[in-house]
Design an enzyme around this catalytic site. Structure first.
Site, PDB file in Angstrom:
ATOM      1  N   CYS A 156      71.274  51.199  26.546  1.00  0.00           N
ATOM      2  CA  CYS A 156      72.316  50.557  25.747  1.00  0.00           C
ATOM      3  C   CYS A 156      73.706  50.993  26.167  1.00  0.00           C
ATOM      4  O   CYS A 156      74.698  50.403  25.739  1.00  0.00           O
ATOM      5  CB  CYS A 156      72.083  50.841  24.265  1.00  0.00           C
ATOM      6  SG  CYS A 156      71.170  49.512  23.451  1.00  0.00           S
ATOM      7  N   ASP A 188      73.735  39.598  12.603  1.00  0.00           N
ATOM      8  CA  ASP A 188      72.402  40.074  12.970  1.00  0.00           C
ATOM      9  C   ASP A 188      72.052  39.646  14.398  1.00  0.00           C
ATOM     10  O   ASP A 188      72.574  38.656  14.919  1.00  0.00           O
ATOM     11  CB  ASP A 188      71.348  39.541  11.997  1.00  0.00           C
ATOM     12  CG  ASP A 188      71.239  40.398  10.752  1.00  0.00           C
ATOM     13  OD1 ASP A 188      70.812  41.555  10.891  1.00  0.00           O
ATOM     14  OD2 ASP A 188      71.580  39.917   9.660  1.00  0.00           O
ATOM     15  N   ASP A 246      66.101  41.095  23.855  1.00  0.00           N
ATOM     16  CA  ASP A 246      66.917  42.216  24.302  1.00  0.00           C
ATOM     17  C   ASP A 246      66.408  42.671  25.655  1.00  0.00           C
ATOM     18  O   ASP A 246      65.222  42.508  25.975  1.00  0.00           O
ATOM     19  CB  ASP A 246      66.870  43.382  23.314  1.00  0.00           C
ATOM     20  CG  ASP A 246      68.196  44.134  23.262  1.00  0.00           C
ATOM     21  OD1 ASP A 246      68.885  44.204  24.305  1.00  0.00           O
ATOM     22  OD2 ASP A 246      68.549  44.646  22.183  1.00  0.00           O
ATOM     23  N   GLY A 279      55.619  35.957  30.618  1.00  0.00           N
ATOM     24  CA  GLY A 279      56.934  36.459  30.953  1.00  0.00           C
ATOM     25  C   GLY A 279      57.448  35.889  32.253  1.00  0.00           C
ATOM     26  O   GLY A 279      56.869  34.950  32.818  1.00  0.00           O
ATOM     27  N   HIS A 280      58.536  36.447  32.719  1.00  0.00           N
ATOM     28  CA  HIS A 280      59.196  35.986  33.937  1.00  0.00           C
ATOM     29  C   HIS A 280      59.658  37.197  34.728  1.00  0.00           C
ATOM     30  O   HIS A 280      59.932  38.261  34.177  1.00  0.00           O
ATOM     31  CB  HIS A 280      60.390  35.093  33.591  1.00  0.00           C
ATOM     32  CG  HIS A 280      60.009  33.881  32.807  1.00  0.00           C
ATOM     33  ND1 HIS A 280      59.580  32.712  33.389  1.00  0.00           N
ATOM     34  CD2 HIS A 280      59.965  33.663  31.463  1.00  0.00           C
ATOM     35  CE1 HIS A 280      59.295  31.834  32.452  1.00  0.00           C
ATOM     36  NE2 HIS A 280      59.525  32.378  31.268  1.00  0.00           N
ATOM     37  N   ASP A 327      69.020  48.212  13.087  1.00  0.00           N
ATOM     38  CA  ASP A 327      68.594  49.270  14.001  1.00  0.00           C
ATOM     39  C   ASP A 327      69.843  49.795  14.707  1.00  0.00           C
ATOM     40  O   ASP A 327      70.736  49.038  15.074  1.00  0.00           O
ATOM     41  CB  ASP A 327      67.546  48.790  15.001  1.00  0.00           C
ATOM     42  CG  ASP A 327      67.990  47.613  15.833  1.00  0.00           C
ATOM     43  OD1 ASP A 327      68.825  46.831  15.360  1.00  0.00           O
ATOM     44  OD2 ASP A 327      67.485  47.464  16.959  1.00  0.00           O
TER      45      ASP A 327
END
Length: 725
Positions: A404, A434, A451, A524-525, A610
């Site tokens: 992050c 949010d 994310d 997924g990719h 969070d």
């Protein structure tokens, strides 16, 4: 001829050689530690280096007696594998190797998918455990592996009792002398030897060491067999019962049991190696005590592991490149330096022996010089600054953090999102502030979020788990149950075979973490880029109204479920400035799922989020803004990760810290290193909830019972802004 112009991105991709070969070092022993140092000085382009070890540090055997005697602190004898791996550009996998499938070219590691290799090397040391002795596994500790023994000794010497050392060789006697000196006669130390003590030493050395044992008050029992180990005693075969609050196994070196199951040739359980340190499989090497040199048998001693390292490093490189191997020829004899408890040492070679304090000082210099090689690592070369740069650009800026710490700042993000019109459909609700949207389909309500993270570790399995839990945080923060996920992967440029290995580890970790959360991985990719990036698009199901940012009321208690500090610790680790144990503890904190915490807090929470990229202050500000209120924080009550405060006090900050400070709005009183950590970007952080005061105590009790290091950190107030005291 016209050539197309290349973008900066294209040039960067061409400059990166694709990874084509996997070198895996199993065990962080002395040989491998020195190989890592050499690799740091001269890495091999195209080779991916992996180190597997059970812990973030490994103990240096030469300084263990000095540590036990009290001459060294625990940190003095720790080789920091986290820092060493970072400097070498190696990925560190903290886990215990349990086997090798030489046909599939895979290493089995407890609790995770196998790790593939093209070339592997083992330096896992030995064990002095005695599994055949009744009660040993339950009540005793082997001196090897050193790490477990050092941890046990640290706790024991605070409240010592009688000590029994099984094994009267040089190792057992040296350890007993160190214990007797370190305990200062506060407890009796006894050495038990089934034959003649110190049988492998010269007559003069034996006489010298026995005299020293007697002077320290150590009891020596020779010609005695141990029948069993009890919790507070050692029982001999003749019926004698010796009090023992601590029983230590030091009777010889045994090979790790799983080596005999590898299909590689062994002798006495140790891996058989030839002059080039290759095992019976030319792609697998071994060094240190776990190897038996068939061409030149020698006793198990650290001096050979250290001197094998240059040959091992060169031969591993040759195996990866098709180069020429080098022969290792060990010396016939070597100088033995034996600590005598106090700051004195005995030296023995070729049948001669003497003891003095200056020999200790010599030994101390040798040991510290070795440790300096592995701790005072040369700095990473800084990129060459450009000749010129645009106005406002800072060529000396720190490299961007991962996790992050690489996010866009809260201020820039708010400005960008303020122009969006929001939802245009009746079945979709975008909740202001949010990170997730609420979808309505028939009678069902579904949360949708996404994310992704720039990698904070090159251990793909660990990074996948962190990224997964990080993405699920938005679902849990709204009180929803995880349902399904899509995985997005950007891999560094590498061959098809290495891609397959990486994706196998990533896929297994993602599926395991999602399954544990009650969700399914549905696809997924993937693509390739300059570095590893992992992300998840996740959905969750709501059985009640969502918990949003708006809804906090003055008087509500603020509860935080995880400590702060991951951004600072990860920034320090990236610069080689963090301590390995602190980094490992940070990784473990990030791996704690918040599902149970969400279930506990959700029914009572009036607002919840969070704590991630914007830091505690930024995410609390989002609650305050959405709820039309302010907050007071008790800074002393905010939990911090191990090592985070010391790093913050030293001025370490994530590259996102200043954006977080500027974007948090009015925050008053956030002073010192603890205040600075309020703006630290968190990766896979905890939940922050505003709950009614009357429910706070019960919720805290339930959270702690569920294993969360939760804390009540403040109160919601009517006045805008955040006040810190």
């Amino acid at each position: 001829m016209v050539r197309a112009a290349l973008s900066g991105y294209d040039r960067a991709m061409i400059a990166l050689p694709p990874l084509t070969r996997d070198l895996v070092l199993i065990g962080g022993g002395h040989s491998h530690a020195l190989v890592l140092r050499r690799w740091a000085m001269d890495p091999l382009p195209g080779a991916r280096l992996t180190l597997i070890d059970p812990g973030p540090v490994t103990a240096y055997s030469g300084m263990l007696p000095g540590y036990v005697a009290g001459h060294y602190a625990a940190r003095d004898l720790q080789i920091d594998l986290v820092r060493l791996a970072r400097r070498a550009g190696a990925r560190l996998v903290i886990g215990r190797a349990e086997g090798i499938d030489k046909g599939a070219r895979q290493v089995r590691v407890a609790g995770r998918a196998p790790i593939g290799f093209d070339v592997a090397s083992l330096d896992i040391g030995v064990t002095s455990a005695m599994p055949e002795l009744p009660g040993f596994a339950e009540h005793a500790v082997p001196v090897k592996p050193l790490g477990a023994f050092a941890t046990r000794w640290e706790a024991f010497r605070r409240a010592p009792g009688p000590v029994a050392v099984i094994g009267g060789g040089v190792a057992g006697v040296e350890l007993a002398m160190a214990m007797a000196h370190g305990l200062g006669r506060r407890a009796e130390v006894t050495v038990i030897e089934h034959g003649r003590a110190l049988a492998g030493t010269s007559g003069r050395a034996r006489t010298l060491l026995l005299a020293r044992l007697q002077a320290l008050g150590v009891t020596l029992i020779e010609g005695a067999e141990v029948a069993k180990v009890e919790a507070e005693a050692l029982v001999l075969a003749d019926g004698r019962r010796l009090p023992a609050a601590l029983t230590v196994g030091a009777a010889g070196a045994r090979a790790q049991g799983w080596l005999s199951e590898t299909g590689l040739e062994t002798k006495g359980g140790f891996l058989s190696v030839g002059e080039t340190l290759q095992t019976s499989d030319p792609a697998i090497f071994a060094a240190g005590d776990c190897a038996e040199m068939l061409h030149a048998p020698r006793p198990k001693a650290g001096v050979f592991a250290v001197r094998q390292a240059p040959v091992l490093a060169r031969n591993l490189r040759a195996a990866l490149t098709g180069g020429r191997m080098r022969r290792y020829s060990p010396q016939r004899d070597y100088l033995k330096l034996i600590s005598l408890g106090e700051k004195a040492a005995a030296a023995e070679k070729a049948g001669l022996a003497l003891a003095s304090h200056w020999l200790w000082r010599w030994k101390d210099r040798i040991d510290r010089r070795f440790m300096d090689k592995l701790s005072d690592l040369p700095p990473m070369p800084a990129p060459k600054p450009p000749r010129e740069s645009a106005a406002g650009a800072d060529p000396s800026a720190e490299p961007m953090c991962g996790g992050c710490g690489a996010k866009v700042g809260r201020g820039a993000l708010k400005a960008a999102l303020s122009g969006l019109t929001g939802a245009q459909r009746d079945d979709l609700e975008v909740l202001p502030g949010d990170d997730a949207a609420l979808l309505r389909m028939g009678g069902a309500r579904q949360v949708l979020s996404t994310d992704h993270l720039r990698a904070v570790t090159d251990d793909w399995s660990l990074m996948t788990r962190i990224a997964c839990l990080h993405a699920l945080g938005d679902v849990w923060a709204m009180g929803a149950q995880p349902q399904a996920a899509l995985l997005t992967v950007i891999l560094p440029r590498q061959s098809a075979e290495l891609q397959q290995r990486a994706m196998a580890e990533i896929g297994a970790a993602a599926e395991a973490e999602l399954t544990a959360a009650g969700a399914a991985l549905i696809g997924g990719h993937s693509s390739m880029g300059s570095e590893l990036t992992l992300g998840f698009s996740v959905t969750g199901l709501l059985e009640r109204d969502p918990v949003t940012l708006g809804g906090a009321r003055p008087g509500d208690a603020l509860i935080l479920t995880k400590p702060l500090g991951s951004g600072t610790i990860l920034a320090a680790e990236m610069r080689g400035a963090a301590q390995g144990p602190d980094v490992a503890a940070c990784w473990q904190a990030m791996l704690q799922p918040q599902g149970a915490a969400s279930s506990i807090l959700g029914p009572d929470a009036r607002a919840m989020t969070d704590v991630t990229g914007f830091g505690l202050a930024g995410h609390l500000a989002a609650i305050c803004e959405a709820s039309g209120c302010g907050a007071a924080i008790d800074l002393g009550a905010v939990p911090m990760m191990q090592g985070a405060e010391a790093l913050a006090a030293a001025g370490v900050k994530s590259t996102l810290w200043q954006d977080n400070r500027d974007g948090a709005g009015p925050v008053f009183g956030a002073a010192g290193q603890r205040g600075a950590l309020l703006f630290d970007p968190q990766t896979a952080g905890g939940l922050l909830a505003a709950v009614p005061q009357e429910a706070a105590e019960e919720l805290m009790t339930r959270l702690r019972a569920a294993g969360y290091p939760a804390a009540r950190i403040g109160t919601v107030e009517a006045l805008p802004g955040i006040r810190v005291a």
